[in-house]
Design a protein around this motif. Structure first.
Motif, PDB file in Angstrom:
ATOM      1  N   THR A 106       6.789 -11.298 -20.561  1.00 42.47           N
ATOM      2  CA  THR A 106       7.244 -12.641 -20.569  1.00 42.47           C
ATOM      3  C   THR A 106       7.075 -13.340 -19.206  1.00 42.47           C
ATOM      4  O   THR A 106       7.231 -12.722 -18.072  1.00 42.47           O
ATOM      5  N   ARG A 107       6.765 -14.665 -19.184  1.00 42.93           N
ATOM      6  CA  ARG A 107       6.591 -15.482 -17.992  1.00 42.93           C
ATOM      7  C   ARG A 107       7.292 -16.955 -18.185  1.00 42.93           C
ATOM      8  O   ARG A 107       6.967 -17.497 -18.975  1.00 42.93           O
ATOM      9  N   TRP A 108       7.844 -17.436 -17.189  1.00 37.94           N
ATOM     10  CA  TRP A 108       8.277 -18.909 -17.067  1.00 37.94           C
ATOM     11  C   TRP A 108       8.030 -19.160 -15.725  1.00 37.94           C
ATOM     12  O   TRP A 108       7.997 -18.223 -14.563  1.00 37.94           O
ATOM     13  N   ALA A 109       7.666 -20.453 -15.548  1.00 33.74           N
ATOM     14  CA  ALA A 109       7.433 -21.104 -14.182  1.00 33.74           C
ATOM     15  C   ALA A 109       7.707 -22.470 -14.226  1.00 33.74           C
ATOM     16  O   ALA A 109       7.389 -23.337 -15.257  1.00 33.74           O
ATOM     17  N   SER A 297       9.305 -19.182 -10.268  1.00 34.28           N
ATOM     18  CA  SER A 297       8.564 -18.615 -11.290  1.00 34.28           C
ATOM     19  C   SER A 297       9.126 -17.061 -11.400  1.00 34.28           C
ATOM     20  O   SER A 297       9.816 -16.507 -10.428  1.00 34.28           O
ATOM     21  N   ARG A 298       9.286 -16.413 -12.700  1.00 38.33           N
ATOM     22  CA  ARG A 298       9.484 -15.045 -12.915  1.00 38.33           C
ATOM     23  C   ARG A 298       8.746 -14.456 -14.047  1.00 38.33           C
ATOM     24  O   ARG A 298       8.649 -14.927 -14.882  1.00 38.33           O
ATOM     25  N   GLU A 299       8.153 -13.193 -13.868  1.00 41.87           N
ATOM     26  CA  GLU A 299       7.332 -12.522 -14.691  1.00 41.87           C
ATOM     27  C   GLU A 299       7.862 -11.334 -14.806  1.00 41.87           C
ATOM     28  O   GLU A 299       8.465 -10.337 -13.849  1.00 41.87           O
ATOM     29  N   ARG A 300       7.986 -10.601 -16.129  1.00 41.48           N
ATOM     30  CA  ARG A 300       8.541  -9.129 -16.606  1.00 41.48           C
ATOM     31  C   ARG A 300       7.665  -8.668 -17.675  1.00 41.48           C
ATOM     32  O   ARG A 300       7.257  -9.392 -18.359  1.00 41.48           O
ATOM     33  N   THR A 313       9.172  -6.222 -12.709  1.00 39.15           N
ATOM     34  CA  THR A 313       9.717  -7.631 -12.646  1.00 39.15           C
ATOM     35  C   THR A 313       9.221  -8.514 -11.436  1.00 39.15           C
ATOM     36  O   THR A 313       9.493  -7.783 -10.279  1.00 39.15           O
ATOM     37  N   SER A 315       9.833 -12.231  -9.119  1.00 37.09           N
ATOM     38  CA  SER A 315      10.119 -13.466  -9.105  1.00 37.09           C
ATOM     39  C   SER A 315       9.730 -14.236  -7.966  1.00 37.09           C
ATOM     40  O   SER A 315       9.628 -13.627  -6.637  1.00 37.09           O
TER      41      SER A 315
END
Length: 456
Positions: A106-109, A297-300, A313, A315
């Motif tokens: 999952t990723r959001w920015a 942003s955060r990636e996991r 993870t 961030s």
């Protein structure tokens, strides 16, 4: 009685006693509500007005959110790291390995950007402002053209009605002359040529009546299409007292007004300004940009791998400035600059050409209005003379001094003079409207002035 005589009388009676006559202002109001040209013009104006908001939006912050999810594999390996743990001391040359096979990623920015400095963006905003103003000039030009078209369509119906009425009157007179020629030939008082000439003229007028009726039907239908009124119910007022005695302002005054207020010239000037902004957009000094940017942003990545369950993870948060300076674009920017320079030269040349055309059209309209009084006086005198000649010829025909051909020619000349007088009035009224249109002053008050010269 001859059927054509009955038809002529019926048409003339219908023109005089049918539904109350409609004036030019009523036709214009109906056209504004029904003619699709108005909707086209208003939609274009509304679309152009949005460009001001577009120009303002270029300098507002942009905020964007992106997110993604899916299946992914991941492997990471670190060699030669230094590692320390509680009660274990410091360990050098530590190795770390993780792996995730078919895990969930999952990723959001969240990104924000505020333009601070951009000559190219400034030129784009100026172009949009110019385009918004140009849409107003275009709307004004369309409104004036629309008024002129509606007035011309109105006058086309008036002229077609008068032409048909005169042809029917001629038919009635020719039928009477044909009957008299036959009777006098039977009595031996006139040659057979009088009968032949009257018969030929009657056949020619029959064909002319068909053409006049078709022209009237077409003119009425065109006006009915733009007003939404039934074509058969259109009973218009005709010009009967065109006022041309008042002094017209000097030509230099009208030329100056046209130079300052003509929508055509304002549109061309907007094109020149827009072309200048294109030059500013592609100059080398316009290429650097400076923006205030912020990002979170955060990636996991989580799942099972070679060493069991694992997750990774990351961030990030950042606020700062971003400078963008193109160093080489393959010649694209310089080529666009050359194109913009040439298009600017073209726009300036078109502006000069439009100035000449507007001046010529203004001069022609002014001269038409200025000479209208003398022309109408001459046409009225010719009409009066033709009617007097017709009366004299009719009397001479009765006493035998004039032939049937003389009478038919006199009737034809009287009808032609009547149509020429009507055409002269219409030309003068249309020239007045065109003169105001050239100066950007054609509106409802000018239509009211024309309407004042109309009567049933």
């Amino acid at each position: 009685m001859n059927p054509r005589t009955l038809l002529a009388g019926a048409v003339l009676a219908l023109c005089a006693t049918a539904t109350p006559a409609t004036d030019l202002l009523q036709v214009w109001q109906a056209a504004r509500q029904h003619d699709p040209q108005g909707a086209v013009s208003e939609a274009g104006r509304a679309a152009g007005a949005t460009r001001r908001e577009q120009a303002a939006a270029l300098w507002r912050p942009n905020l964007g959110l992106s997110a993604s999810a899916g299946w992914a594999n991941g492997q990471s390996q670190t060699n030669g790291a230094q590692f320390s743990a509680l009660n274990s001391g410091l360990s050098d040359q530590a190795n770390f390995s993780t792996s995730i096979n078919g895990g969930t990623a999952t990723r959001w920015a969240l990104n924000a950007r505020q333009p601070l400095y951009s000559p190219e963006r400034r030129a784009q905003a100026a172009q949009l402002q110019v385009a918004a103003q140009a849409s107003e000039h275009e709307w004004q030009l369309n409104q004036q053209d629309w008024m002129l078209q509606t007035t011309q369509r109105y006058m086309d119906v008036v002229q077609a009605e008068r032409r048909l009425a005169l042809v029917l009157q001629q038919q009635q007179a020719v039928d009477q002359a044909l009957t008299e020629a036959k009777d006098r030939f039977a009595l031996g008082d006139a040659p057979i040529t009088d009968t032949h000439e009257a018969q030929a003229r009657a056949q020619a007028l029959a064909a002319e009546a068909i053409a006049a009726r078709n022209a009237l039907d077409m003119a009425r239908q065109v006006l009915a299409d733009v007003t939404g009124w039934p074509a058969e119910n259109l009973q218009l007022q005709a010009p009967v007292r065109v006022v041309t005695g008042q002094a017209i302002e000097p030509l230099a005054t009208w030329l100056q007004r046209a130079e300052q207020h003509s929508p055509v010239l304002k549109l061309q000037q907007a094109q020149v300004q827009s072309a200048q902004q294109d030059i500013d957009k592609y100059r080398a000094s316009a290429s650097p940009t400076l923006d205030l940017v912020a990002q979170a942003s955060r990636e996991r990545l989580g799942g099972s791998g070679d060493f069991g369950a694992a997750s990774n993870t990351q961030s990030q948060q950042m606020v700062g400035l971003m400078l963008n300076l193109p160093l080489y674009t393959g010649g694209w920017r310089s080529a666009k600059l050359q194109e913009a320079v040439h298009l600017h030269d073209k726009a300036r040349a078109e502006l000069e050409r439009s100035r000449q055309q507007v001046a010529q059209m203004t001069r022609a309209a002014w001269q038409a209005v200025q000479s209208g009084q003398a022309r109408l006086a001459a046409l009225d005198a010719a009409r009066t003379a033709s009617l007097a000649r017709l009366d004299a010829t009719r009397l001479g025909r009765q006493v035998g001094d004039r032939t049937t051909l003389d009478l038919l020619n006199a009737q034809n000349d009287a009808s032609a003079a009547e149509l020429a007088w009507l055409q002269g009035q219409i030309d003068t009224l249309m020239a007045q409207l065109r003169l105001h249109a050239m100066a950007g002053q054609l509106d409802v008050p000018q239509l009211q002035a024309v309407n004042a010269a109309l009567q049933p």
